[in-house]
Write a protein that holds these residues in place. Structure first.
Motif, PDB file in Angstrom:
ATOM      1  N   TYR A  42       1.520  37.914  -7.700  1.00  0.00           N
ATOM      2  CA  TYR A  42       0.913  38.055  -9.024  1.00  0.00           C
ATOM      3  C   TYR A  42       0.947  36.737  -9.783  1.00  0.00           C
ATOM      4  CZ  TYR A  42       0.204  39.822 -13.782  1.00  0.00           C
ATOM      5  OH  TYR A  42      -0.272  40.036 -15.041  1.00  0.00           O
ATOM      6  N   LEU A  43       2.047  35.957  -9.606  1.00  0.00           N
ATOM      7  CA  LEU A  43       2.216  34.708 -10.353  1.00  0.00           C
ATOM      8  C   LEU A  43       1.204  33.639  -9.953  1.00  0.00           C
ATOM      9  CD1 LEU A  43       6.105  34.416 -10.457  1.00  0.00           C
ATOM     10  CD2 LEU A  43       4.576  35.008 -12.324  1.00  0.00           C
ATOM     11  N   VAL A  44       0.728  33.703  -8.730  1.00  0.00           N
ATOM     12  CA  VAL A  44      -0.251  32.713  -8.276  1.00  0.00           C
ATOM     13  C   VAL A  44      -1.636  33.206  -8.666  1.00  0.00           C
ATOM     14  CG1 VAL A  44      -1.184  31.507  -6.274  1.00  0.00           C
ATOM     15  CG2 VAL A  44       1.246  32.076  -6.361  1.00  0.00           C
ATOM     16  N   PRO A  45      -2.358  32.440  -9.503  1.00  0.00           N
ATOM     17  CA  PRO A  45      -3.653  32.929  -9.976  1.00  0.00           C
ATOM     18  C   PRO A  45      -4.658  33.081  -8.832  1.00  0.00           C
ATOM     19  CG  PRO A  45      -3.329  30.649 -10.590  1.00  0.00           C
ATOM     20  CD  PRO A  45      -2.035  31.117 -10.034  1.00  0.00           C
ATOM     21  N   GLN A  83     -16.856  23.054 -13.860  1.00  0.00           N
ATOM     22  CA  GLN A  83     -15.651  23.215 -14.678  1.00  0.00           C
ATOM     23  C   GLN A  83     -15.090  21.891 -15.202  1.00  0.00           C
ATOM     24  OE1 GLN A  83     -13.601  26.235 -15.269  1.00  0.00           O
ATOM     25  NE2 GLN A  83     -15.642  27.065 -14.911  1.00  0.00           N
ATOM     26  N   THR A  84     -15.652  20.775 -14.722  1.00  0.00           N
ATOM     27  CA  THR A  84     -15.068  19.472 -15.088  1.00  0.00           C
ATOM     28  C   THR A  84     -16.111  18.608 -15.801  1.00  0.00           C
ATOM     29  OG1 THR A  84     -15.701  18.621 -12.932  1.00  0.00           O
ATOM     30  CG2 THR A  84     -13.454  19.490 -13.133  1.00  0.00           C
ATOM     31  N   PHE A  94     -14.675  19.347 -22.950  1.00  0.00           N
ATOM     32  CA  PHE A  94     -15.545  18.342 -22.336  1.00  0.00           C
ATOM     33  C   PHE A  94     -15.653  17.071 -23.173  1.00  0.00           C
ATOM     34  CE2 PHE A  94     -16.779  22.293 -20.292  1.00  0.00           C
ATOM     35  CZ  PHE A  94     -16.617  21.918 -18.960  1.00  0.00           C
ATOM     36  N   ARG A 126      -0.630  31.674 -20.141  1.00  0.00           N
ATOM     37  CA  ARG A 126       0.530  31.480 -19.274  1.00  0.00           C
ATOM     38  C   ARG A 126       1.657  30.783 -20.050  1.00  0.00           C
ATOM     39  NH1 ARG A 126       0.724  31.150 -13.012  1.00  0.00           N
ATOM     40  NH2 ARG A 126      -0.642  32.914 -13.275  1.00  0.00           N
TER      41      ARG A 126
END
Lengths: 158, 359
Positions: free
Chosen positions: A46-49, A80-81, B271, B183
């Motif tokens: 669960y802790l590892v996405p 995403q970047t 961004f 988190r």
């Protein structure tokens, strides 16, 4: 303590059947280890996405070409970047990944230095994306920059 | 009333506790001032717990709402600006007090047998405190915090083999996003407080169990003079002095929060370029400056890995100090010199970073 037990036969430490007690202890111990495993395994997982599989971004539109003056740059999302698209003094367009190779801050273009700079730890890259000063260990990934009907299109090199 | 006391005394070890409190003493000598630093750190921790709970009532842990909710606390909620500023200032003063406590314990050699476990639990609490600072810094979701977190969570990536999975674990994905914020929020308000409760409990029990350490130099003087080191009863004399220090600290917190309220900055933009002059919190500045001046490669190894390796060795060394120090007069001199070099290095790097570092 031993004398206390005289006359209290219900409190003897000696089991009537030592073999059976050992077997039950062993079963209970295994049961407990199993239960621990059944708790630890899902919690660790669960802790590892989960990996979110997205179609890899191959190209994005990076705004109009005519509004990007020489010796300036623009940051645009590339999936995403961030990506940085630079208009050189000569008018040529170049595009790179906007993520610094040192500790993944977002780089910027410095018109005064005429090259790419990262503010976080003072990393410098020339206009081919090569790391020329400071802590960055690798060059920036280079992208293709093309113009289609005054729209800059940057794409991953294949 | 007497009936209630008898009833409780039959069920709880009241008399034993009262006797222990009455007998508790604190040694009195020229270094006694440093005994107050642990209690001071504890006071700031108490302030953090109280103000943290108050902030929880309005804070919303998501990328879309976090910044606006902190802005709401600071502009609309009555005394919200005060609660948030006290939480931020107290966090910084707590780290400061903890560092002074660490170095005073180190110089006074209070980590010697039988206090090794007190030292180790204290060092772990210091690391936890820094983790509190790092995770809490992101929660307002502003530009500075966003980039500080990108850099901070990227650092473990240099560790061979486990680096990349570790980064993904810390961020809740490959990038710093809203997933990282939730988190960090969970770690900040639940995981770290739970670990702290256990470690702090152990640390305080050990301090009570062993009593205050008397520095070797004071012990030697007492032996030469042929009389024991004088002591002060904890209740009421030392406790009242502790309490006085805490009220001064509270006044300092109120003053700092009123005259220098903690800024919120601009909202994080995923961004945008990292702004020029970006820096982490002051207690990470020396590490930040070290990462900045180490070149891309040192003897063919990635510079980042060299810096992290050196810091890790230093951290492990200081945790294990009670076992590395053979407790001789010569070793004490060596430890003092090493500690002084570390302090000078940290202060010099911090000042260098504050003056702008390498631009």
């Amino acid at each position: 303590m031993a004398s206390d037990k005289v006359g209290s036969p219900g409190l003897s430490e000696q089991p009537r059947n030592p073999g059976r007690r050992r077997a039950i202890d062993w079963l209970l111990g295994s049961w407990f280890v199993g239960v621990c495993g059944a708790v630890v395994y899902p919690v660790t997982r669960y802790l590892v996405p989960p990996e979110i599989t997205e179609a890899p971004t191959l190209s994005v539109k990076a705004g109009t070409a005519s509004t990007l003056a020489p010796n300036t740059a623009r940051l645009v999302p590339f999936g995403q970047t961030p990506a940085i698209v630079v208009r050189l003094k000569t008018g040529e367009l170049r595009a790179f990944s906007g993520t610094c190779t040192h500790l993944s801050c977002t780089v910027q273009f410095r018109p005064d230095l005429e090259h790419i700079w990262c503010a976080c730890h003072n990393g410098h890259y020339d206009l081919t994306g090569r790391n020329i000063a400071g802590p960055p260990p690798r060059p920036l990934d280079a992208y293709e920059a093309n113009v289609q009907d005054d729209e800059i299109v940057i794409s991953r090199r294949t | 009333m007497a009936g209630l006391r008898t009833w409780l005394a039959e069920r709880l070890p009241l008399d034993a506790v009262a006797a222990a409190i009455a007998h508790k003493t604190v040694p009195q000598h020229r270094h006694s001032f440093w005994y107050y630093l642990g209690g001071m750190t504890l006071f700031f921790f108490g302030v953090q717990v109280a103000t943290g709970i108050l902030l929880l009532l309005y804070y919303r842990p998501s990328a879309g709402e976090a910044y606006d909710s902190v802005q709401f606390i600071m502009t609309r909620v009555p005394f919200g600006w005060l609660i948030r500023s006290i939480h931020s200032w107290s966090a910084n003063l707590m780290v400061g007090a903890a560092f002074i406590h660490l170095f005073s314990v180190l110089y006074l050699k209070a980590y010697r047998k039988p206090r090794e476990l007190t030292w180790i639990s204290g060092m772990l609490l210091l690391f936890i405190t820094m983790a509190f600072g790092f995770t809490g810094y992101l929660l307002p979701w502003n530009e500075l915090a966003y980039f500080a977190t990108r850099v901070g969570t990227d650092i473990p990536g240099a560790i061979p083999l486990i680096g990349d999975p570790l980064v993904t674990f810390l961020r809740g994905g490959p990038q710093v996003t809203g997933a990282t914020l939730t988190r960090f929020y969970g770690i900040h308000v639940a995981v770290l407080p739970a670990i702290t409760t256990v470690l702090l409990g152990l640390h305080l029990v050990l301090v009570q169990y062993h009593g205050m350490s008397v520095p070797p130099s004071v012990d030697a003087e007492a032996a030469r003079a042929g009389r024991p080191t004088p002591v002060m009863p904890f209740v009421p004399h030392f406790a009242l002095r502790d309490l006085f220090g805490w009220t001064v600290a509270l006044a300092l917190l109120a003053g700092l929060s009123a005259y220098l309220p903690w800024e919120l900055g601009t909202k994080a933009d995923l961004f945008a370029a990292a702004p020029a002059g970006i820096q982490p919190e002051w207690y990470f500045l020396w590490t930040f400056q070290a990462l900045k001046v180490v070149p891309g490669h040192v003897f063919g190894i990635e510079g980042e890995l060299v810096a992290i390796g050196a810091l890790s060795i230093g951290a492990i060394g200081i945790v294990l100090l009670p076992f590395l120090d053979p407790n001789t007069a010569r070793a004490r001199t060596v430890v003092n010199w090493l500690a002084s070099v570390a302090v000078v290095f940290m202060v010099a790097m911090t000042l260098w970073a504050l003056m702008g570092g390498v631009q």
